[in-house]
Write a protein that holds these residues in place. Structure first.
Motif, PDB file in Angstrom:
ATOM      1  N   LYS A   1       2.808   2.413  -3.389  1.00 34.92           N
ATOM      2  CA  LYS A   1       4.209   1.982  -3.434  1.00 34.92           C
ATOM      3  C   LYS A   1       4.614   1.535  -4.833  1.00 34.92           C
ATOM      4  O   LYS A   1       5.809   1.366  -5.115  1.00 34.92           O
ATOM      5  CB  LYS A   1       4.439   0.847  -2.440  1.00 34.92           C
ATOM      6  CG  LYS A   1       4.248   1.273  -0.987  1.00 34.92           C
ATOM      7  CD  LYS A   1       4.437   0.108  -0.031  1.00 34.92           C
ATOM      8  CE  LYS A   1       4.209   0.536   1.411  1.00 34.92           C
ATOM      9  NZ  LYS A   1       4.339  -0.608   2.362  1.00 34.92           N
TER      10      LYS A   1
ATOM     11  N   THR B   1      -2.605   2.617   0.347  1.00 35.38           N
ATOM     12  CA  THR B   1      -1.245   2.688   0.898  1.00 35.38           C
ATOM     13  C   THR B   1      -0.330   1.696   0.180  1.00 35.38           C
ATOM     14  O   THR B   1       0.808   2.020  -0.171  1.00 35.38           O
ATOM     15  CB  THR B   1      -1.264   2.394   2.400  1.00 35.38           C
ATOM     16  OG1 THR B   1      -1.997   3.426   3.065  1.00 35.38           O
ATOM     17  CG2 THR B   1       0.153   2.371   2.964  1.00 35.38           C
ATOM     18  N   ARG B   2      -0.826   0.500  -0.057  1.00 32.17           N
ATOM     19  CA  ARG B   2      -0.013  -0.508  -0.759  1.00 32.17           C
ATOM     20  C   ARG B   2       0.138  -0.157  -2.236  1.00 32.17           C
ATOM     21  O   ARG B   2       1.215  -0.316  -2.815  1.00 32.17           O
ATOM     22  CB  ARG B   2      -0.651  -1.884  -0.609  1.00 32.17           C
ATOM     23  CG  ARG B   2      -0.696  -2.362   0.820  1.00 32.17           C
ATOM     24  CD  ARG B   2      -0.866  -3.840   0.931  1.00 32.17           C
ATOM     25  NE  ARG B   2      -1.050  -4.226   2.319  1.00 32.17           N
ATOM     26  CZ  ARG B   2      -0.865  -5.447   2.793  1.00 32.17           C
ATOM     27  NH1 ARG B   2      -0.498  -6.426   1.966  1.00 32.17           N
ATOM     28  NH2 ARG B   2      -1.055  -5.723   4.062  1.00 32.17           N
TER      29      ARG B   2
ATOM     30  N   GLU C   1      -3.858  -9.591  -0.980  1.00 33.09           N
ATOM     31  CA  GLU C   1      -2.942  -9.729   0.151  1.00 33.09           C
ATOM     32  C   GLU C   1      -3.584  -9.215   1.445  1.00 33.09           C
ATOM     33  O   GLU C   1      -3.446  -9.843   2.498  1.00 33.09           O
ATOM     34  CB  GLU C   1      -1.645  -8.979  -0.137  1.00 33.09           C
ATOM     35  CG  GLU C   1      -0.784  -9.646  -1.192  1.00 33.09           C
ATOM     36  CD  GLU C   1       0.577  -8.990  -1.322  1.00 33.09           C
ATOM     37  OE1 GLU C   1       1.567  -9.731  -1.478  1.00 33.09           O
ATOM     38  OE2 GLU C   1       0.642  -7.738  -1.267  1.00 33.09           O
ATOM     39  N   ILE C   2      -4.261  -8.084   1.356  1.00 33.39           N
ATOM     40  CA  ILE C   2      -4.903  -7.525   2.552  1.00 33.39           C
ATOM     41  C   ILE C   2      -5.991  -8.467   3.059  1.00 33.39           C
ATOM     42  O   ILE C   2      -6.068  -8.758   4.262  1.00 33.39           O
ATOM     43  CB  ILE C   2      -5.496  -6.139   2.240  1.00 33.39           C
ATOM     44  CG1 ILE C   2      -4.382  -5.135   1.952  1.00 33.39           C
ATOM     45  CG2 ILE C   2      -6.352  -5.650   3.406  1.00 33.39           C
ATOM     46  CD1 ILE C   2      -4.883  -3.822   1.376  1.00 33.39           C
TER      47      ILE C   2
ATOM     48  N   PRO D   1      -2.784  -6.453  -4.513  1.00 35.38           N
ATOM     49  CA  PRO D   1      -2.698  -5.843  -3.176  1.00 35.38           C
ATOM     50  C   PRO D   1      -3.958  -6.073  -2.345  1.00 35.38           C
ATOM     51  O   PRO D   1      -3.877  -6.285  -1.134  1.00 35.38           O
ATOM     52  CB  PRO D   1      -2.505  -4.348  -3.483  1.00 35.38           C
ATOM     53  CG  PRO D   1      -1.918  -4.311  -4.845  1.00 35.38           C
ATOM     54  CD  PRO D   1      -2.552  -5.450  -5.571  1.00 35.38           C
TER      55      PRO D   1
ATOM     56  N   TYR E   1      -5.606  -0.351   1.201  1.00 36.85           N
ATOM     57  CA  TYR E   1      -5.333  -0.699  -0.185  1.00 36.85           C
ATOM     58  C   TYR E   1      -4.530   0.383  -0.891  1.00 36.85           C
ATOM     59  O   TYR E   1      -3.526   0.099  -1.565  1.00 36.85           O
ATOM     60  CB  TYR E   1      -6.645  -0.944  -0.925  1.00 36.85           C
ATOM     61  CG  TYR E   1      -6.457  -1.227  -2.396  1.00 36.85           C
ATOM     62  CD1 TYR E   1      -6.039  -2.478  -2.826  1.00 36.85           C
ATOM     63  CD2 TYR E   1      -6.667  -0.236  -3.344  1.00 36.85           C
ATOM     64  CE1 TYR E   1      -5.840  -2.749  -4.166  1.00 36.85           C
ATOM     65  CE2 TYR E   1      -6.481  -0.493  -4.693  1.00 36.85           C
ATOM     66  CZ  TYR E   1      -6.071  -1.750  -5.093  1.00 36.85           C
ATOM     67  OH  TYR E   1      -5.861  -1.997  -6.420  1.00 36.85           O
TER      68      TYR E   1
END
Length: 211
Positions: free
Chosen positions: A157, A153-154, A84-85, A81, A151
């Motif tokens: 999930k 927040t992802r 990706e950010i 993650p 971070y």
């Protein structure tokens, strides 16, 4: 998730680990510091740096993570993650097996993970603006606290391991031009075969990326 913020710490990961051992952490918790003076890097190296860079660790109870997560590949899982950010800021960012964040040919950060009691504890360091630990910097306008919020927040999930691995398997090809430490030995990744659990087969030897 509870977030503990400090102006300065020797190590966010060490602070969190000691708090867990003292019984002070009961649920998901993140620790972030404005600067880190004695941080923990891969293979017990140090990861330090000044203000403006990202120094954070978090602890997640094991039941919060997907059931299909291979423990030995937790660093890949937690690093993806962040990769990706950061790649949204700079498309040259990628994840070198198993836990190093790179920009092109240069390391800009990494993830160190271990299990403690019923927690997974991960420390993440990223050079956002400055280069005080011999590695490159991303040079982004993101602040450490905004990056941490993005971070977490992802991460909350809780994507399945197989979904992350499908993406990472393709990215692994970039790692083939590098070597990795296996004990005291350096091994080339040129002919490595990546397995479904994130481990590697090199010369008929299985290599795991626990840290």
């Amino acid at each position: 998730m509870e977030i503990l913020s400090f102006d300065s710490l020797p190590s966010t990961q060490r602070y969190l680990t000691e708090a867990i051992r003292r019984g002070e952490i009961g649920g998901p918790t993140a620790v972030i510091a404005g600067e880190q003076t004695d941080g923990i890097g891969s293979r017990d190296n140090r990861w330090e740096g000044g203000r403006g860079n990202f120094f954070a660790s978090f602890a997640l109870p094991e039941p919060m993570l997907p059931e299909d997560l291979p423990p030995q590949s937790a660093s890949i899982y937690f690093a993806w993650p962040m990769r990706e950010i950061l790649a949204e800021q700079d498309p040259e960012v990628w994840l070198k097996w198993p836990n190093d964040l790179y920009r092109g040919e240069k390391k800009i950060g990494g993830v160190v993970t271990h299990r403690l009691q019923n927690f997974y504890v991960a420390g993440i360091g990223v050079n956002l603006k400055k280069n005080e630990n011999s590695f490159e910097a991303l040079e982004t306008e993101l602040t450490p606290m905004i990056l941490l919020d993005m971070y977490l927040t992802r991460l909350e999930k809780a994507p399945e391991w197989k979904r992350i691995f499908r993406k990472y398997r393709l990215e692994f090809e970039k790692s083939r031009r590098f070597e990795v430490h296996v004990g005291a030995e350096l091994k080339s990744l040129k002919n490595a075969h990546i397995m479904e659990d994130g481990s590697l087969m090199i010369d008929q030897e299985r290599i795991v990326g626990a840290r």
